[in-house]
Motif scaffolding. Structure first.
Motif, mmCIF file in Angstrom:
data_model
loop_
_atom_site.group_PDB
_atom_site.id
_atom_site.type_symbol
_atom_site.label_atom_id
_atom_site.label_comp_id
_atom_site.label_asym_id
_atom_site.label_seq_id
_atom_site.Cartn_x
_atom_site.Cartn_y
_atom_site.Cartn_z
ATOM 1 N N SER A 58 -97.692 86.792 -57.002
ATOM 2 C CA SER A 58 -96.243 86.289 -56.823
ATOM 3 C C SER A 58 -95.771 86.710 -55.708
ATOM 4 O O SER A 58 -95.100 85.786 -54.843
ATOM 5 N N LEU A 59 -95.710 87.903 -55.177
ATOM 6 C CA LEU A 59 -95.362 88.175 -53.756
ATOM 7 C C LEU A 59 -96.116 87.318 -52.771
ATOM 8 O O LEU A 59 -95.504 87.185 -51.689
ATOM 9 N N LEU A 60 -97.479 87.449 -52.958
ATOM 10 C CA LEU A 60 -98.120 86.582 -51.747
ATOM 11 C C LEU A 60 -97.872 84.993 -51.748
ATOM 12 O O LEU A 60 -98.015 84.361 -50.626
ATOM 13 N N ARG A 61 -97.095 84.360 -52.745
ATOM 14 C CA ARG A 61 -96.703 82.908 -52.889
ATOM 15 C C ARG A 61 -95.375 82.716 -52.276
ATOM 16 O O ARG A 61 -95.088 82.178 -51.506
ATOM 17 N N SER A 62 -94.483 83.892 -52.563
ATOM 18 C CA SER A 62 -93.220 83.586 -51.882
ATOM 19 C C SER A 62 -92.478 85.089 -51.941
ATOM 20 O O SER A 62 -92.798 85.982 -52.834
ATOM 21 N N ILE A 63 -91.828 85.703 -51.004
ATOM 22 C CA ILE A 63 -91.079 86.707 -50.995
ATOM 23 C C ILE A 63 -89.948 86.853 -52.055
ATOM 24 O O ILE A 63 -89.033 86.027 -51.677
ATOM 25 N N ASP A 64 -90.092 87.824 -52.743
ATOM 26 C CA ASP A 64 -89.020 87.739 -53.722
ATOM 27 C C ASP A 64 -88.478 89.478 -53.522
ATOM 28 O O ASP A 64 -89.043 90.476 -53.679
ATOM 29 N N SER A 65 -87.471 89.441 -52.604
ATOM 30 C CA SER A 65 -86.891 90.727 -51.959
ATOM 31 C C SER A 65 -86.262 91.724 -53.122
ATOM 32 O O SER A 65 -86.384 92.798 -53.123
ATOM 33 N N ASP A 66 -85.867 91.069 -54.219
ATOM 34 C CA ASP A 66 -85.466 91.948 -55.345
ATOM 35 C C ASP A 66 -86.557 92.707 -56.171
ATOM 36 O O ASP A 66 -86.649 93.833 -56.311
ATOM 37 N N MET A 67 -87.499 91.900 -56.352
ATOM 38 C CA MET A 67 -88.728 92.433 -57.021
ATOM 39 C C MET A 67 -89.337 93.480 -55.857
ATOM 40 O O MET A 67 -89.850 94.259 -56.474
ATOM 41 N N LEU A 68 -89.374 93.177 -54.745
ATOM 42 C CA LEU A 68 -89.943 94.128 -53.671
ATOM 43 C C LEU A 68 -89.234 95.419 -53.859
ATOM 44 O O LEU A 68 -89.769 96.472 -53.678
ATOM 45 N N SER A 69 -87.894 95.234 -53.683
ATOM 46 C CA SER A 69 -87.102 96.542 -53.816
ATOM 47 C C SER A 69 -87.273 97.333 -54.912
ATOM 48 O O SER A 69 -87.297 98.594 -54.855
ATOM 49 N N ALA A 70 -87.288 96.659 -56.065
ATOM 50 C CA ALA A 70 -87.281 97.190 -57.343
ATOM 51 C C ALA A 70 -88.774 98.092 -57.328
ATOM 52 O O ALA A 70 -88.774 99.279 -57.719
ATOM 53 N N ASN A 71 -89.775 97.291 -56.829
ATOM 54 C CA ASN A 71 -91.008 97.979 -57.363
ATOM 55 C C ASN A 71 -91.151 99.269 -56.315
ATOM 56 O O ASN A 71 -91.840 100.160 -56.610
ATOM 57 N N ALA A 72 -90.840 99.036 -55.043
ATOM 58 C CA ALA A 72 -90.708 99.916 -54.060
ATOM 59 C C ALA A 72 -90.016 101.126 -54.590
ATOM 60 O O ALA A 72 -90.435 102.398 -54.507
ATOM 61 N N GLU A 73 -88.815 101.045 -54.955
ATOM 62 C CA GLU A 73 -88.217 102.328 -55.758
ATOM 63 C C GLU A 73 -88.777 102.863 -56.667
ATOM 64 O O GLU A 73 -88.952 104.199 -56.828
ATOM 65 N N LYS A 74 -89.263 102.014 -57.732
ATOM 66 C CA LYS A 74 -90.005 102.594 -58.879
ATOM 67 C C LYS A 74 -91.204 103.511 -58.291
ATOM 68 O O LYS A 74 -91.558 104.395 -58.658
ATOM 69 N N TYR A 75 -92.060 103.005 -57.384
ATOM 70 C CA TYR A 75 -93.350 103.669 -56.947
ATOM 71 C C TYR A 75 -92.759 104.955 -56.055
ATOM 72 O O TYR A 75 -93.354 105.867 -56.380
ATOM 73 N N ARG A 76 -91.661 104.826 -55.393
ATOM 74 C CA ARG A 76 -91.188 106.010 -54.676
ATOM 75 C C ARG A 76 -90.894 107.106 -55.985
ATOM 76 O O ARG A 76 -91.145 108.300 -55.558
ATOM 77 N N HIS A 77 -90.310 106.752 -56.818
ATOM 78 C CA HIS A 77 -89.827 107.625 -57.956
ATOM 79 C C HIS A 77 -91.272 108.177 -58.553
ATOM 80 O O HIS A 77 -91.290 109.593 -58.626
ATOM 81 N N THR A 78 -92.356 107.347 -58.744
ATOM 82 C CA THR A 78 -93.554 107.895 -59.279
ATOM 83 C C THR A 78 -94.246 108.984 -58.371
ATOM 84 O O THR A 78 -94.575 110.119 -58.594
#
Length: 158
Positions: A58-78
């Motif tokens: 999905s990210l490769l098709r279009s940039i979803d900044s909310d999804m990008l931010s949420a996943n980056a934050e989740k991964y940072r927490h991990t």
């Protein structure tokens, strides 16, 4: 011979969250550890690990900044939780050194970059113990490390 920090050896231990990596660390502590060793526990970080396959496509098709931010934050927490676990493991084992996360698309390249940067004397890795059939098709990080490393590698089987 000691280096200028008083350490006699630099040992890199490649870690992820797998039981075989933890077993390799424990093997080092039980069988190889010396009080003056400097241990570098390294974990390879892949940005793509922050996303499921569907999210990545999905990210490769279009940039979803909310999804990008949420996943980056989740991964940072991990990664913060992993850092806490590794820190606790080193303290409990009375192993001195540091923890280093390295970003690399290829685990072998990331691990070997750390080995080279810290001028390690040896590298310890855990093996997941893939069957010969799977290893022949997939290849493994351990096999790649053995074939390309200039330092002694200790492979701890699962």
């Amino acid at each position: 011979m000691e280096d200028n920090t008083g350490h006699t050896r630099t040992v890199v231990i490649a870690m992820d969250s797998s039981p075989c990596a933890k077993k390799a660390f424990q093997w080092y502590v039980t069988n190889l550890h010396r009080p003056k060793d400097h241990v570098v526990v390294t974990s390879v970080v892949h940005v793509r690990d922050a996303f499921t396959t569907e999210q990545w496509q999905s990210l490769l098709r279009s940039i979803d900044s909310d999804m990008l931010s949420a996943n980056a934050e989740k991964y940072r927490h991990t990664l913060e939780l992993e850092l806490e676990d590794l820190t606790t493991m080193m303290k409990q084992a009375k192993v001195s050194g540091r923890i280093e996360f390295v970003h690399s698309y290829n685990a072998r390249k990331g691990i070997l970059a750390v080995v080279e940067d810290c001028k390690a004397n040896c590298l310890i890795v855990g093996s997941r113990g893939f069957k010969m059939f799977e290893k022949g098709i997939l290849g493994t990080t351990c096999e790649e490390l053995i074939q390309t490393s200039d330092v002694t590698i200790i492979l701890c089987p699962n």
